[in-house]
Design a protein around this motif. Structure first.
Motif, PDB file in Angstrom:
ATOM      1  N   VAL A 395       0.843  -1.187   0.000  1.00 47.88           N
ATOM      2  CA  VAL A 395       0.000   0.000   0.000  1.00 47.88           C
ATOM      3  C   VAL A 395       0.885   1.247   0.000  1.00 47.88           C
ATOM      4  O   VAL A 395       1.780   1.384   0.829  1.00 47.88           O
ATOM      5  N   TYR A 396       0.651   2.133  -0.971  1.00 44.80           N
ATOM      6  CA  TYR A 396       1.337   3.419  -1.070  1.00 44.80           C
ATOM      7  C   TYR A 396       0.300   4.534  -0.959  1.00 44.80           C
ATOM      8  O   TYR A 396      -0.892   4.339  -1.251  1.00 44.80           O
ATOM      9  N   THR A 397       0.743   5.718  -0.584  1.00 44.94           N
ATOM     10  CA  THR A 397      -0.046   6.899  -0.908  1.00 44.94           C
ATOM     11  C   THR A 397       0.223   7.195  -2.376  1.00 44.94           C
ATOM     12  O   THR A 397       1.320   6.924  -2.886  1.00 44.94           O
ATOM     13  N   LEU A 398      -0.744   7.764  -3.061  1.00 46.57           N
ATOM     14  CA  LEU A 398      -0.589   7.969  -4.500  1.00 46.57           C
ATOM     15  C   LEU A 398       0.559   8.932  -4.802  1.00 46.57           C
ATOM     16  O   LEU A 398       1.292   8.760  -5.789  1.00 46.57           O
ATOM     17  N   ASP A 399       0.763   9.938  -3.952  1.00 50.64           N
ATOM     18  CA  ASP A 399       1.892  10.852  -4.152  1.00 50.64           C
ATOM     19  C   ASP A 399       3.217  10.117  -3.984  1.00 50.64           C
ATOM     20  O   ASP A 399       4.189  10.382  -4.703  1.00 50.64           O
ATOM     21  N   GLU A 400       3.269   9.188  -3.023  1.00 49.81           N
ATOM     22  CA  GLU A 400       4.486   8.387  -2.834  1.00 49.81           C
ATOM     23  C   GLU A 400       4.694   7.451  -4.016  1.00 49.81           C
ATOM     24  O   GLU A 400       5.826   7.251  -4.477  1.00 49.81           O
ATOM     25  N   TRP A 401       3.616   6.879  -4.535  1.00 47.07           N
ATOM     26  CA  TRP A 401       3.699   5.955  -5.669  1.00 47.07           C
ATOM     27  C   TRP A 401       4.245   6.646  -6.912  1.00 47.07           C
ATOM     28  O   TRP A 401       4.982   6.042  -7.700  1.00 47.07           O
ATOM     29  N   LEU A 402       3.927   7.917  -7.098  1.00 50.04           N
ATOM     30  CA  LEU A 402       4.399   8.644  -8.278  1.00 50.04           C
ATOM     31  C   LEU A 402       5.916   8.785  -8.294  1.00 50.04           C
ATOM     32  O   LEU A 402       6.519   8.916  -9.365  1.00 50.04           O
ATOM     33  N   HIS A 403       6.559   8.780  -7.119  1.00 49.28           N
ATOM     34  CA  HIS A 403       8.004   9.010  -7.038  1.00 49.28           C
ATOM     35  C   HIS A 403       8.781   7.779  -6.576  1.00 49.28           C
ATOM     36  O   HIS A 403      10.003   7.869  -6.421  1.00 49.28           O
ATOM     37  N   ALA A 404       8.103   6.654  -6.341  1.00 49.73           N
ATOM     38  CA  ALA A 404       8.785   5.472  -5.808  1.00 49.73           C
ATOM     39  C   ALA A 404       9.872   5.004  -6.771  1.00 49.73           C
ATOM     40  O   ALA A 404       9.585   4.719  -7.943  1.00 49.73           O
ATOM     41  N   PRO A 405      11.140   4.926  -6.325  1.00 50.40           N
ATOM     42  CA  PRO A 405      12.225   4.543  -7.246  1.00 50.40           C
ATOM     43  C   PRO A 405      12.152   3.103  -7.720  1.00 50.40           C
ATOM     44  O   PRO A 405      12.682   2.769  -8.769  1.00 50.40           O
ATOM     45  N   GLN A 406      11.494   2.231  -6.958  1.00 55.65           N
ATOM     46  CA  GLN A 406      11.426   0.824  -7.341  1.00 55.65           C
ATOM     47  C   GLN A 406      10.360   0.553  -8.399  1.00 55.65           C
ATOM     48  O   GLN A 406      10.226  -0.581  -8.874  1.00 55.65           O
ATOM     49  N   ILE A 407       9.604   1.572  -8.781  1.00 56.63           N
ATOM     50  CA  ILE A 407       8.569   1.426  -9.805  1.00 56.63           C
ATOM     51  C   ILE A 407       9.047   2.122 -11.074  1.00 56.63           C
ATOM     52  O   ILE A 407       9.409   3.298 -11.050  1.00 56.63           O
ATOM     53  N   GLY A 408       9.053   1.426 -12.182  1.00 56.93           N
ATOM     54  CA  GLY A 408       9.496   1.990 -13.447  1.00 56.93           C
ATOM     55  C   GLY A 408       8.483   2.968 -14.017  1.00 56.93           C
ATOM     56  O   GLY A 408       7.268   2.844 -13.799  1.00 56.93           O
ATOM     57  N   ASP A 409       8.982   3.946 -14.761  1.00 58.02           N
ATOM     58  CA  ASP A 409       8.086   4.943 -15.347  1.00 58.02           C
ATOM     59  C   ASP A 409       7.125   4.322 -16.349  1.00 58.02           C
ATOM     60  O   ASP A 409       5.976   4.748 -16.462  1.00 58.02           O
ATOM     61  N   ARG A 410       7.577   3.310 -17.070  1.00 50.45           N
ATOM     62  CA  ARG A 410       6.682   2.655 -18.016  1.00 50.45           C
ATOM     63  C   ARG A 410       5.517   1.984 -17.299  1.00 50.45           C
ATOM     64  O   ARG A 410       4.373   2.014 -17.756  1.00 50.45           O
ATOM     65  N   GLN A 411       5.800   1.376 -16.149  1.00 46.26           N
ATOM     66  CA  GLN A 411       4.730   0.751 -15.367  1.00 46.26           C
ATOM     67  C   GLN A 411       3.746   1.799 -14.868  1.00 46.26           C
ATOM     68  O   GLN A 411       2.528   1.600 -14.890  1.00 46.26           O
ATOM     69  N   ARG A 412       4.291   2.925 -14.395  1.00 46.45           N
ATOM     70  CA  ARG A 412       3.426   3.997 -13.904  1.00 46.45           C
ATOM     71  C   ARG A 412       2.501   4.499 -15.023  1.00 46.45           C
ATOM     72  O   ARG A 412       1.295   4.675 -14.835  1.00 46.45           O
ATOM     73  N   LEU A 413       3.106   4.781 -16.192  1.00 45.15           N
ATOM     74  CA  LEU A 413       2.320   5.325 -17.299  1.00 45.15           C
ATOM     75  C   LEU A 413       1.288   4.318 -17.790  1.00 45.15           C
ATOM     76  O   LEU A 413       0.169   4.697 -18.149  1.00 45.15           O
ATOM     77  N   HIS A 414       1.656   3.050 -17.817  1.00 42.74           N
ATOM     78  CA  HIS A 414       0.692   2.026 -18.235  1.00 42.74           C
ATOM     79  C   HIS A 414      -0.503   1.986 -17.276  1.00 42.74           C
ATOM     80  O   HIS A 414      -1.665   1.887 -17.711  1.00 42.74           O
ATOM     81  N   TYR A 415      -0.257   2.087 -15.983  1.00 42.21           N
ATOM     82  CA  TYR A 415      -1.341   2.079 -14.994  1.00 42.21           C
ATOM     83  C   TYR A 415      -2.232   3.312 -15.170  1.00 42.21           C
ATOM     84  O   TYR A 415      -3.469   3.209 -15.105  1.00 42.21           O
ATOM     85  N   ILE A 416      -1.620   4.476 -15.396  1.00 40.33           N
ATOM     86  CA  ILE A 416      -2.403   5.708 -15.569  1.00 40.33           C
ATOM     87  C   ILE A 416      -3.290   5.608 -16.802  1.00 40.33           C
ATOM     88  O   ILE A 416      -4.477   5.972 -16.776  1.00 40.33           O
ATOM     89  N   HIS A 417      -2.738   5.104 -17.915  1.00 42.96           N
ATOM     90  CA  HIS A 417      -3.539   4.981 -19.134  1.00 42.96           C
ATOM     91  C   HIS A 417      -4.681   3.986 -18.956  1.00 42.96           C
ATOM     92  O   HIS A 417      -5.743   4.144 -19.581  1.00 42.96           O
ATOM     93  N   GLU A 418      -4.489   2.980 -18.113  1.00 45.32           N
ATOM     94  CA  GLU A 418      -5.512   1.957 -17.929  1.00 45.32           C
ATOM     95  C   GLU A 418      -6.605   2.385 -16.959  1.00 45.32           C
ATOM     96  O   GLU A 418      -7.784   2.057 -17.151  1.00 45.32           O
ATOM     97  N   HIS A 419      -6.262   3.130 -15.896  1.00 49.26           N
ATOM     98  CA  HIS A 419      -7.203   3.343 -14.798  1.00 49.26           C
ATOM     99  C   HIS A 419      -7.652   4.797 -14.624  1.00 49.26           C
ATOM    100  O   HIS A 419      -8.646   5.038 -13.946  1.00 49.26           O
ATOM    101  N   TRP A 420      -6.945   5.755 -15.177  1.00 50.03           N
ATOM    102  CA  TRP A 420      -7.353   7.148 -15.033  1.00 50.03           C
ATOM    103  C   TRP A 420      -8.240   7.543 -16.208  1.00 50.03           C
ATOM    104  O   TRP A 420      -8.239   6.905 -17.264  1.00 50.03           O
ATOM    105  N   GLN A 421      -8.991   8.623 -16.025  1.00 50.87           N
ATOM    106  CA  GLN A 421      -9.821   9.168 -17.089  1.00 50.87           C
ATOM    107  C   GLN A 421      -9.038  10.221 -17.868  1.00 50.87           C
ATOM    108  O   GLN A 421      -8.035  10.768 -17.387  1.00 50.87           O
ATOM    109  N   SER A 422      -9.514  10.532 -19.076  1.00 46.69           N
ATOM    110  CA  SER A 422      -8.836  11.499 -19.941  1.00 46.69           C
ATOM    111  C   SER A 422      -9.832  12.535 -20.438  1.00 46.69           C
ATOM    112  O   SER A 422     -11.003  12.212 -20.709  1.00 46.69           O
TER     113      SER A 422
END
Length: 702
Positions: A395-422
């Protein structure tokens, strides 16, 4: 009523988010630009003999070319005809070989297992400088796989086949071929410096080896500092092998490496690839590998990469089928994403915006941005009353998740494209269709071309949802604010609120202390100041703040003094006619004063101390300002004092001239007495060869 808003408009605001492939500055955010290679030219590579089998460069732009008859040519791209360096050998055609080149020499390394001789030649006359061949014992077979060179010498990757007895009987002996891989280093004089065996993990790629010696099927090797990059045929894995024996590798999924590897002058690894997922003619291209597993396509080229060479700051790609060489040069371009099939993109993942109220309905978003043609701006958003997110059993806070070094930027962007609205494309002013929650997260996606990119200067978020629907009869309010009518009227309501906000901010917009640049010059035009580029912002602010006081005393002596002091930083001297008119009645004084001060009763002089005017343009500006501030029906003359005593000119003690102890004097080409303001009487300190005494060489009169 003004809707509360949250604004991002300064580098400190943007920097709170996570920027991916973006540059942040005072002007806003835009795609990152850097020096990158792109195709800039193409020329044919042909000889008078057979077709070309291998190409190398001497690092000055010239090419060594080996044809299938064994002849070696030197080609200068500035001239059409190549120069023959080594004649073809009679008899059998040349076996497939590697060709290495440097300034003044080249090397030929046969690829056939039966020919392992290394030959190095001088470029000036084609003489063989030295040859080397590894010692082969009975039952062994040695094959050259790849080669690289640097200032220290040659580095040759070879594999050796030995036969070991697997099973032996009285009538039969079963042998097994065992391969070993070694890297041999020679200096340019032919001495063997070092031999090393490749790690087993790298050598295990031998199952992928095809026995063809075509360029597409050979091993690749590149030297980078104290380690080597090595890749096996038909493989998408590149291994990094250091001097200390450390081995690491990374793969290029869906691609097959072709040609060879090379390190560019920018420290980036370049390679040719064939995209196995693409059956079109554009499946082969050149890539730049910036870090392990992260790479991008080099723009401007699609085609085979049979040979990849480096010539100084240039990269060269040879296409055997077209017998042509493509030249790549570095230009400042927009950085592309770490992918192969996309135009440049960048993302800014902003931290949470807190409305302070649960179940808040976010109203709209306004962006001050410039979006050129062929570029686009996309806004992704997510709203919630909580800040937590679950990611891979943690469990992360979303602000912490955005900067977590162990999470790749590609993974972050893929999650945003899948679950966020545009929001719709390029939403410079858009309502949120449904964004309910205390917190709101925004992800900006900027997409550009190789030469153009959007730039975002400001982003504002407004809340809570408000609409002019409340001012209509209850019948029209039944379907709520999410109805078409509610959303339609919300646009007009937002326009009205923006207009009221601009009216509220008008005092701040007209404050010289809070504005700069062209808008400050526009404000100066309101009070009649014709400000050009010679006026800096600080001077304009001081002048605008002084204008109310100057207007009240305009046309007076004090107004002129204040204006000149404001423009130059020093208080001027004003000399009026009545101050010296009594001297004009004296014939001796009148002759000297009239050229300097004139005898017109309605004129005066404004004298500015030295070192206050630095250009003729500034002097013209001061004269123009003086003309605007002077009293009516008078004439004003601006005098800029020289920082020295000049006989016959404006000379004032303690202003631009001083008397001090005697000093040396000299005669230059412009004056009998130098620009020094001190007179001496000769003696040991005199620079003249004749006595110089007052009342003899020069007569001073009152």
């Amino acid at each position: 009523m003004r809707i509360p808003g949250i604004a991002f408009n300064k580098p400190s605001d943007w920097s709170t988010g996570r920027a991916i492939n973006l540059d942040i500055s005072e002007q806003g955010i835009t795609l990152r630009r850097e020096l990158k290679y792109s195709a800039s030219g193409r020329f044919s590579v042909v000889t008078a003999g057979a077709s070309i089998s291998a190409v190398a460069t001497d690092h000055t732009g010239k090419l060594y070319m080996l044809d299938w008859n064994g002849a070696v040519y030197l080609l200068d791209p500035a001239y059409p005809a190549p120069e023959l360096l080594l004649s073809a050998s009679p008899g059998q055609p040349m076996s497939p070989s590697l060709l290495l080149g440097t300034t003044g020499r080249w090397a030929i390394l046969p690829l056939e297992p039966t020919e392992t001789m290394i030959s190095v030649y001088a470029a000036v006359n084609g003489q063989c400088l030295w040859q080397a061949s590894p010692a082969i014992v009975a039952g062994e077979k040695i094959e050259t796989l790849a080669a690289e060179h640097d200032a220290n010498g040659l580095h040759i990757l070879q594999r050796k086949q030995t036969l070991s007895i697997l099973e032996e009987s009285e009538t039969e002996q079963i042998q097994q071929a065992v391969w070993s891989y070694e890297l041999h280093s020679y200096d340019w004089n032919g001495r063997l410096l070092r031999s090393r065996s490749l790690p087993e993990q790298l050598a295990d790629d031998r199952e992928n080896i095809a026995h063809s010696v075509h360029n597409h099927d050979r091993w690749k090797i590149a030297l980078h500092g104290d380690h080597f990059y090595i890749a096996a045929p038909h493989s998408s894995t590149i291994w990094s092998w250091s001097e200390t024996g450390e081995l690491s590798g990374f793969s290029l999924p869906g691609c097959r490496l072709e040609g060879n590897l090379i390190e560019g002058p920018d420290g980036v690894l370049y390679a040719g690839v064939y995209d196995l997922r693409n059956d079109s003619e554009s499946a082969a291209y050149l890539i730049a590998i910036r870090s392990y597993g992260e790479w991008e396509r080099v723009p401007g080229y699609t085609g085979r990469v049979d040979e990849l060479l480096r010539s100084g700051e240039q990269l060269l790609v040879y296409d055997t089928s077209a017998a042509a060489m493509t030249v790549f040069r570095r230009n400042r371009m927009i950085r592309s994403p770490l992918e192969t099939d996309s135009l440049p993109r960048g993302h800014l993942l902003l931290p949470s915006a807190d409305s302070g109220a649960e179940d808040n309905m976010w109203h709209n978003l306004r962006i001050d941005a410039e979006v050129p043609p062929e570029t686009r701006l996309i806004v992704h958003y997510y709203a919630a009353d909580h800040t937590q997110i679950q990611w891979r059993n943690r469990v992360y806070t979303l602000d912490e998740w955005l900067h977590a070094p162990q999470i790749g930027d590609r993974q972050r962007l893929h999650y945003i494209h899948e679950h966020w609205q545009s929001l719709p494309l390029n939403p410079l002013n858009a309502l949120f269709p449904e964004a309910r929650g205390r917190y709101l997260w925004i992800a900006l996606e900027l997409s550009g071309s190789w030469t153009q990119a959007p730039i975002v200067r400001e982003l504002e978020l407004f809340y809570p949802r408000s609409s002019l629907l409340h001012y209509l009869p209850e019948l029209y309010q039944e379907q709520g604010e999410q109805s078409f009518l509610g959303r339609f009227l919300a646009l007009f309501g937002h326009f009205f609120r923006e207009l009221h906000q601009q009216i509220d901010e008008m005092p701040y917009r007209l404050d010289p202390k809070l504005n700069e640049g062209e808008f400050l010059r526009w404000l100066a035009g309101w009070v009649g100041i014709a400000a050009d580029e010679s006026w800096d912002d600080a001077l304009l602010r001081r002048y605008l703040q002084m204008m109310p006081r100057l207007y009240r005393m305009r046309g007076t002596r004090e107004a002129m003094v204040l204006t000149m002091e404001l423009m130059t930083g020093k208080r001027p001297y004003v000399l009026e006619h009545f101050q010296y008119k009594h001297l004009l009645y004296d014939p001796e004084w009148s002759e000297a004063l009239k050229p300097l001060y004139n005898d017109m009763p309605y004129s005066f002089l404004v004298i500015i101390p030295p070192d206050t005017v630095h250009s003729e343009r500034q002097k013209e500006m001061l004269q123009r300002m003086l003309h605007e501030e002077k009293p009516v029906m008078t004439e004003a003359e601006l005098i800029v004092l020289e920082p020295r005593m000049r006989l016959g000119g404006h000379t004032y003690l303690e202003i631009n001239s001083v008397l001090s102890r005697p000093s040396r004097m000299s005669i230059d080409e412009q004056s009998v007495v130098s620009y020094d303001t001190v007179l001496t009487d000769g003696g040991d300190t005199a620079a003249m060869t004749f006595p110089f005494r007052l009342d003899e060489a020069i007569k001073l009169e009152h």
